[in-house]
Design a protein around this motif. Structure first.
Motif, PDB file in Angstrom:
ATOM      1  N   TYR A 138      81.805  19.905  -6.827  1.00  0.00           N
ATOM      2  CA  TYR A 138      82.266  19.304  -5.587  1.00  0.00           C
ATOM      3  C   TYR A 138      81.955  17.817  -5.695  1.00  0.00           C
ATOM      4  O   TYR A 138      80.975  17.342  -5.158  1.00  0.00           O
ATOM      5  N   SER A 139      82.780  17.093  -6.414  1.00  0.00           N
ATOM      6  CA  SER A 139      82.436  15.733  -6.830  1.00  0.00           C
ATOM      7  C   SER A 139      82.171  14.784  -5.672  1.00  0.00           C
ATOM      8  O   SER A 139      81.438  13.828  -5.833  1.00  0.00           O
ATOM      9  N   SER A 140      82.742  15.030  -4.513  1.00  0.00           N
ATOM     10  CA  SER A 140      82.497  14.114  -3.412  1.00  0.00           C
ATOM     11  C   SER A 140      81.180  14.421  -2.700  1.00  0.00           C
ATOM     12  O   SER A 140      80.732  13.649  -1.874  1.00  0.00           O
ATOM     13  N   ASN A 141      80.543  15.535  -3.001  1.00  0.00           N
ATOM     14  CA  ASN A 141      79.341  15.937  -2.287  1.00  0.00           C
ATOM     15  C   ASN A 141      78.047  15.496  -2.960  1.00  0.00           C
ATOM     16  O   ASN A 141      76.994  15.522  -2.340  1.00  0.00           O
ATOM     17  N   ILE A 142      78.098  15.132  -4.211  1.00  0.00           N
ATOM     18  CA  ILE A 142      76.920  14.630  -4.910  1.00  0.00           C
ATOM     19  C   ILE A 142      77.390  13.550  -5.873  1.00  0.00           C
ATOM     20  O   ILE A 142      78.362  13.739  -6.600  1.00  0.00           O
ATOM     21  N   ARG A 143      76.725  12.409  -5.819  1.00  0.00           N
ATOM     22  CA  ARG A 143      77.136  11.284  -6.650  1.00  0.00           C
ATOM     23  C   ARG A 143      75.898  10.571  -7.181  1.00  0.00           C
ATOM     24  O   ARG A 143      74.977  10.268  -6.435  1.00  0.00           O
ATOM     25  N   VAL A 144      75.899  10.303  -8.480  1.00  0.00           N
ATOM     26  CA  VAL A 144      74.802   9.581  -9.117  1.00  0.00           C
ATOM     27  C   VAL A 144      74.887   8.104  -8.730  1.00  0.00           C
ATOM     28  O   VAL A 144      75.960   7.515  -8.755  1.00  0.00           O
ATOM     29  N   LEU A 145      73.741   7.533  -8.373  1.00  0.00           N
ATOM     30  CA  LEU A 145      73.635   6.117  -8.018  1.00  0.00           C
ATOM     31  C   LEU A 145      72.701   5.421  -9.006  1.00  0.00           C
ATOM     32  O   LEU A 145      72.021   6.077  -9.792  1.00  0.00           O
ATOM     33  N   GLY A 156      75.413  22.018  -6.322  1.00  0.00           N
ATOM     34  CA  GLY A 156      76.241  20.915  -6.779  1.00  0.00           C
ATOM     35  C   GLY A 156      75.616  20.296  -8.009  1.00  0.00           C
ATOM     36  O   GLY A 156      74.396  20.308  -8.168  1.00  0.00           O
ATOM     37  N   VAL A 157      76.436  19.783  -8.894  1.00  0.00           N
ATOM     38  CA  VAL A 157      75.974  19.145 -10.127  1.00  0.00           C
ATOM     39  C   VAL A 157      76.779  17.873 -10.325  1.00  0.00           C
ATOM     40  O   VAL A 157      77.987  17.858 -10.099  1.00  0.00           O
ATOM     41  N   ALA A 158      76.111  16.805 -10.749  1.00  0.00           N
ATOM     42  CA  ALA A 158      76.801  15.551 -11.071  1.00  0.00           C
ATOM     43  C   ALA A 158      76.183  14.975 -12.328  1.00  0.00           C
ATOM     44  O   ALA A 158      74.988  15.117 -12.567  1.00  0.00           O
ATOM     45  N   MET A 159      76.995  14.324 -13.137  1.00  0.00           N
ATOM     46  CA  MET A 159      76.546  13.665 -14.353  1.00  0.00           C
ATOM     47  C   MET A 159      76.603  12.163 -14.130  1.00  0.00           C
ATOM     48  O   MET A 159      77.485  11.664 -13.450  1.00  0.00           O
ATOM     49  N   GLY A 160      75.631  11.457 -14.727  1.00  0.00           N
ATOM     50  CA  GLY A 160      75.576  10.016 -14.570  1.00  0.00           C
ATOM     51  C   GLY A 160      75.651   9.312 -15.913  1.00  0.00           C
ATOM     52  O   GLY A 160      76.219   9.848 -16.863  1.00  0.00           O
ATOM     53  N   PRO A 161      75.058   8.131 -16.031  1.00  0.00           N
ATOM     54  CA  PRO A 161      75.084   7.366 -17.274  1.00  0.00           C
ATOM     55  C   PRO A 161      74.560   8.200 -18.440  1.00  0.00           C
ATOM     56  O   PRO A 161      73.565   8.892 -18.311  1.00  0.00           O
ATOM     57  N   GLY A 164      69.131   6.721  -7.940  1.00  0.00           N
ATOM     58  CA  GLY A 164      68.946   8.103  -7.513  1.00  0.00           C
ATOM     59  C   GLY A 164      70.284   8.796  -7.367  1.00  0.00           C
ATOM     60  O   GLY A 164      71.147   8.687  -8.221  1.00  0.00           O
ATOM     61  N   PHE A 165      70.466   9.489  -6.232  1.00  0.00           N
ATOM     62  CA  PHE A 165      71.743  10.153  -5.991  1.00  0.00           C
ATOM     63  C   PHE A 165      71.986  10.280  -4.494  1.00  0.00           C
ATOM     64  O   PHE A 165      71.074  10.210  -3.682  1.00  0.00           O
ATOM     65  N   ARG A 166      73.270  10.468  -4.163  1.00  0.00           N
ATOM     66  CA  ARG A 166      73.696  10.611  -2.778  1.00  0.00           C
ATOM     67  C   ARG A 166      74.274  12.002  -2.611  1.00  0.00           C
ATOM     68  O   ARG A 166      75.030  12.481  -3.450  1.00  0.00           O
ATOM     69  N   ILE A 167      73.933  12.643  -1.510  1.00  0.00           N
ATOM     70  CA  ILE A 167      74.478  13.962  -1.213  1.00  0.00           C
ATOM     71  C   ILE A 167      75.091  13.920   0.180  1.00  0.00           C
ATOM     72  O   ILE A 167      74.781  13.053   0.997  1.00  0.00           O
ATOM     73  N   LYS A 168      76.005  14.868   0.418  1.00  0.00           N
ATOM     74  CA  LYS A 168      76.578  14.995   1.752  1.00  0.00           C
ATOM     75  C   LYS A 168      77.033  16.430   1.956  1.00  0.00           C
ATOM     76  O   LYS A 168      77.056  17.228   1.029  1.00  0.00           O
ATOM     77  N   SER A 169      77.371  16.737   3.174  1.00  0.00           N
ATOM     78  CA  SER A 169      77.855  18.070   3.520  1.00  0.00           C
ATOM     79  C   SER A 169      79.297  18.002   3.975  1.00  0.00           C
ATOM     80  O   SER A 169      79.681  17.112   4.727  1.00  0.00           O
ATOM     81  N   GLU A 170      80.061  18.939   3.490  1.00  0.00           N
ATOM     82  CA  GLU A 170      81.440  19.138   3.918  1.00  0.00           C
ATOM     83  C   GLU A 170      81.662  20.633   4.006  1.00  0.00           C
ATOM     84  O   GLU A 170      80.820  21.421   3.576  1.00  0.00           O
ATOM     85  N   SER A 171      82.795  21.034   4.471  1.00  0.00           N
ATOM     86  CA  SER A 171      83.053  22.459   4.664  1.00  0.00           C
ATOM     87  C   SER A 171      83.041  23.245   3.355  1.00  0.00           C
ATOM     88  O   SER A 171      82.670  24.400   3.328  1.00  0.00           O
ATOM     89  N   ASN A 172      83.420  22.614   2.239  1.00  0.00           N
ATOM     90  CA  ASN A 172      83.488  23.347   0.970  1.00  0.00           C
ATOM     91  C   ASN A 172      82.149  23.415   0.240  1.00  0.00           C
ATOM     92  O   ASN A 172      81.968  24.249  -0.632  1.00  0.00           O
ATOM     93  N   CYS A 173      81.204  22.561   0.584  1.00  0.00           N
ATOM     94  CA  CYS A 173      79.901  22.571  -0.090  1.00  0.00           C
ATOM     95  C   CYS A 173      78.922  21.775   0.754  1.00  0.00           C
ATOM     96  O   CYS A 173      79.092  20.576   0.923  1.00  0.00           O
ATOM     97  N   SER A 174      77.920  22.439   1.273  1.00  0.00           N
ATOM     98  CA  SER A 174      76.964  21.781   2.166  1.00  0.00           C
ATOM     99  C   SER A 174      75.684  21.479   1.417  1.00  0.00           C
ATOM    100  O   SER A 174      74.922  22.380   1.083  1.00  0.00           O
TER     101      SER A 174
END
Length: 136
Positions: A102-109, A87-92, A112-122
């Motif tokens: 998989y934008s809902s699976n990794i988010r810049v904070l 997964g890749v996410a861009m921030g400021p 730091g960053f938040r990650i999660k697991s779902e069926s499409n990307c764990s």
């Protein structure tokens, strides 16, 4: 006084007949210092997934809001075909905050960053070793 300037940074360049001015040297140093002051710092790290039935998020604290985060899990030998999840996410300073495969699976904070697991990307499977690269 210089009669030419460099193409990319506009630094003063002197020809044989040009006089040297201290202000031009100082201006050159200011441009160089400004260009060198804009640098990237890359932080590498890892975490172990902690997904449970009730909780599938994990926050990785870095102490800064990364410009970009890339997270991956490895299966087998460390080669290109060994990547099982990514997964890749861009921030400021980068693309919009959730610009991810998989934008809902990794988010810049902010910290730091938040990650999660779902069926499409764990990215947080319990007990799985993950690695990340964050750009400051």
């Amino acid at each position: 006084m210089s009669t030419k300037k460099t193409e990319h940074y506009g630094l003063h360049v002197w020809e044989p007949g040009d006089d040297f001015l201290r202000e031009e040297f100082n201006a050159n140093f200011g441009v160089i210092d400004g260009a060198l002051g804009v640098k990237c710092e890359v932080v590498l790290g890892g975490y172990v997934g902690n997904k449970s039935n009730d909780f599938n998020y994990q926050v990785i604290e870095l102490g800064f809001a990364p410009r970009m985060v890339m997270v991956w899990a490895m299966s087998g030998l460390p080669n290109v075909s060994g990547f099982s999840y990514m997964g890749v996410a861009m921030g400021p300073g980068g693309a919009p905050e959730a610009a991810s495969q998989y934008s809902s699976n990794i988010r810049v904070l902010d910290n730091g960053f938040r990650i999660k697991s779902e069926s499409n990307c764990s990215l947080n499977n319990s007990g799985t070793q993950y690695y990340f690269m964050a750009v400051r």
